[in-house]
Structures are given as C-alpha cells and as structure tokens.
Design a protein around this motif. Sequence first.
Motif, PDB file in Angstrom:
ATOM      1  N   ARG A 134       0.883  -1.352   0.042  1.00  0.00           N
ATOM      2  CA  ARG A 134      -0.173  -0.025   0.084  1.00  0.00           C
ATOM      3  C   ARG A 134       0.795   1.298  -0.177  1.00  0.00           C
ATOM      4  NH1 ARG A 134      -4.308  -1.079   4.650  1.00  0.00           N
ATOM      5  NH2 ARG A 134      -5.904  -0.472   3.368  1.00  0.00           N
TER       6      ARG A 134
ATOM      7  N   TYR B 271       1.403   2.499  -3.429  1.00  0.00           N
ATOM      8  CA  TYR B 271       0.095   3.243  -4.038  1.00  0.00           C
ATOM      9  C   TYR B 271      -0.020   4.376  -3.512  1.00  0.00           C
ATOM     10  CZ  TYR B 271      -1.068  -1.273  -6.032  1.00  0.00           C
ATOM     11  OH  TYR B 271      -1.194  -2.583  -6.751  1.00  0.00           O
TER      12      TYR B 271
ATOM     13  N   ASN C 254      -0.342   8.300  -4.906  1.00  0.00           N
ATOM     14  CA  ASN C 254      -1.482   8.965  -5.003  1.00  0.00           C
ATOM     15  C   ASN C 254      -2.560   8.045  -5.697  1.00  0.00           C
ATOM     16  OD1 ASN C 254      -0.408  11.291  -3.544  1.00  0.00           O
ATOM     17  ND2 ASN C 254       0.206  12.046  -5.429  1.00  0.00           N
ATOM     18  N   GLU C 255      -2.544   7.050  -5.328  1.00  0.00           N
ATOM     19  CA  GLU C 255      -3.257   6.086  -5.885  1.00  0.00           C
ATOM     20  C   GLU C 255      -4.437   5.316  -4.939  1.00  0.00           C
ATOM     21  OE1 GLU C 255      -1.589   3.073  -8.254  1.00  0.00           O
ATOM     22  OE2 GLU C 255      -0.519   4.651  -9.729  1.00  0.00           O
ATOM     23  N   LEU C 256      -4.359   5.890  -3.630  1.00  0.00           N
ATOM     24  CA  LEU C 256      -5.233   5.426  -2.581  1.00  0.00           C
ATOM     25  C   LEU C 256      -6.320   6.319  -2.415  1.00  0.00           C
ATOM     26  CD1 LEU C 256      -2.864   3.760   0.070  1.00  0.00           C
ATOM     27  CD2 LEU C 256      -4.191   2.785  -1.556  1.00  0.00           C
ATOM     28  N   ASP C 257      -7.612   5.934  -1.917  1.00  0.00           N
ATOM     29  CA  ASP C 257      -8.670   7.168  -1.558  1.00  0.00           C
ATOM     30  C   ASP C 257      -8.302   7.424  -0.199  1.00  0.00           C
ATOM     31  OD1 ASP C 257      -9.425   5.104   0.471  1.00  0.00           O
ATOM     32  OD2 ASP C 257     -11.003   4.149  -1.059  1.00  0.00           O
ATOM     33  N   GLU C 258      -9.082   8.421   0.345  1.00  0.00           N
ATOM     34  CA  GLU C 258      -8.440   9.453   1.501  1.00  0.00           C
ATOM     35  C   GLU C 258      -8.581   8.287   2.713  1.00  0.00           C
ATOM     36  OE1 GLU C 258      -6.901  11.732   3.899  1.00  0.00           O
ATOM     37  OE2 GLU C 258      -6.987  11.920   1.744  1.00  0.00           O
ATOM     38  N   ALA C 259      -9.486   7.374   2.737  1.00  0.00           N
ATOM     39  CA  ALA C 259      -9.772   6.412   3.931  1.00  0.00           C
ATOM     40  C   ALA C 259      -8.589   5.582   3.972  1.00  0.00           C
ATOM     41  CB  ALA C 259     -11.132   5.589   3.810  1.00  0.00           C
ATOM     42  N   ASP C 260      -8.135   4.791   2.751  1.00  0.00           N
ATOM     43  CA  ASP C 260      -7.032   4.007   2.722  1.00  0.00           C
ATOM     44  C   ASP C 260      -5.610   5.048   3.088  1.00  0.00           C
ATOM     45  OD1 ASP C 260      -7.756   1.730   2.296  1.00  0.00           O
ATOM     46  OD2 ASP C 260      -7.910   1.903   0.127  1.00  0.00           O
ATOM     47  N   CYS C 261      -5.549   6.187   2.607  1.00  0.00           N
ATOM     48  CA  CYS C 261      -4.419   7.005   2.923  1.00  0.00           C
ATOM     49  C   CYS C 261      -4.418   7.309   4.654  1.00  0.00           C
ATOM     50  CB  CYS C 261      -4.515   8.404   2.470  1.00  0.00           C
ATOM     51  SG  CYS C 261      -4.067   8.438   0.611  1.00  0.00           S
ATOM     52  N   SER C 262      -5.475   7.405   5.411  1.00  0.00           N
ATOM     53  CA  SER C 262      -5.483   7.577   6.752  1.00  0.00           C
ATOM     54  C   SER C 262      -4.954   6.405   7.333  1.00  0.00           C
ATOM     55  CB  SER C 262      -7.045   8.081   6.963  1.00  0.00           C
ATOM     56  OG  SER C 262      -7.370   9.208   6.559  1.00  0.00           O
TER      57      SER C 262
END
Length: 89
Positions: free
Chosen positions: A18, A21, A25-33
Amino acid sequence: MSTHGHEEPEGCADYLERIIYFLDNELDEADCSVVRAHLDECGPCLHKYDLERTVKAVVARSCTESAPDGLRQRVLFSIREVHVQITES
C-alpha cells in the motif's frame, strides 16, 4: 515508535504494498489515513516509505534528461528491426 514491523512482519506486508500506492497517490482518503496511521506506529515501515520516496525522487530527477539524438536513433532503428522480424515470422 513501536517495533511492530519486527513483531509481526506478515502484518506489515500489506502495508508495504500500500505504501507504493500511497506514494503514487493511488489510494482513496480512507486508505491514506490507514497507511499514515500505520507509518506513525511502525518504524520499519516508515523506513521503507522514506527509502521508496527517495528512490522515486531520484528517478524522477534522472528522467528529466533527454537521450542524445544518436542513441535515440539507434534505439528506434533496433525497435523497427525487431518489429520487422516479428511480422515476417
């Protein structure tokens, strides 16, 4: 900082993928968090993140240079030769 990466390396394997990714910058905000929270807690994964980020920056800087015309022409010629060989086969 915990040593989570040393205690449960299998738990970090998903995060290591992850991180790539995340850097792209290929993750949505929830995954980024989720990834950010893990990096805050896991020194080994944070180290991997820093290493990957550095490598990407070096590669990006290196890719701004253009190949010399002679080299580009030789590469294009080689590609055409291979293409002709493939289509004749």
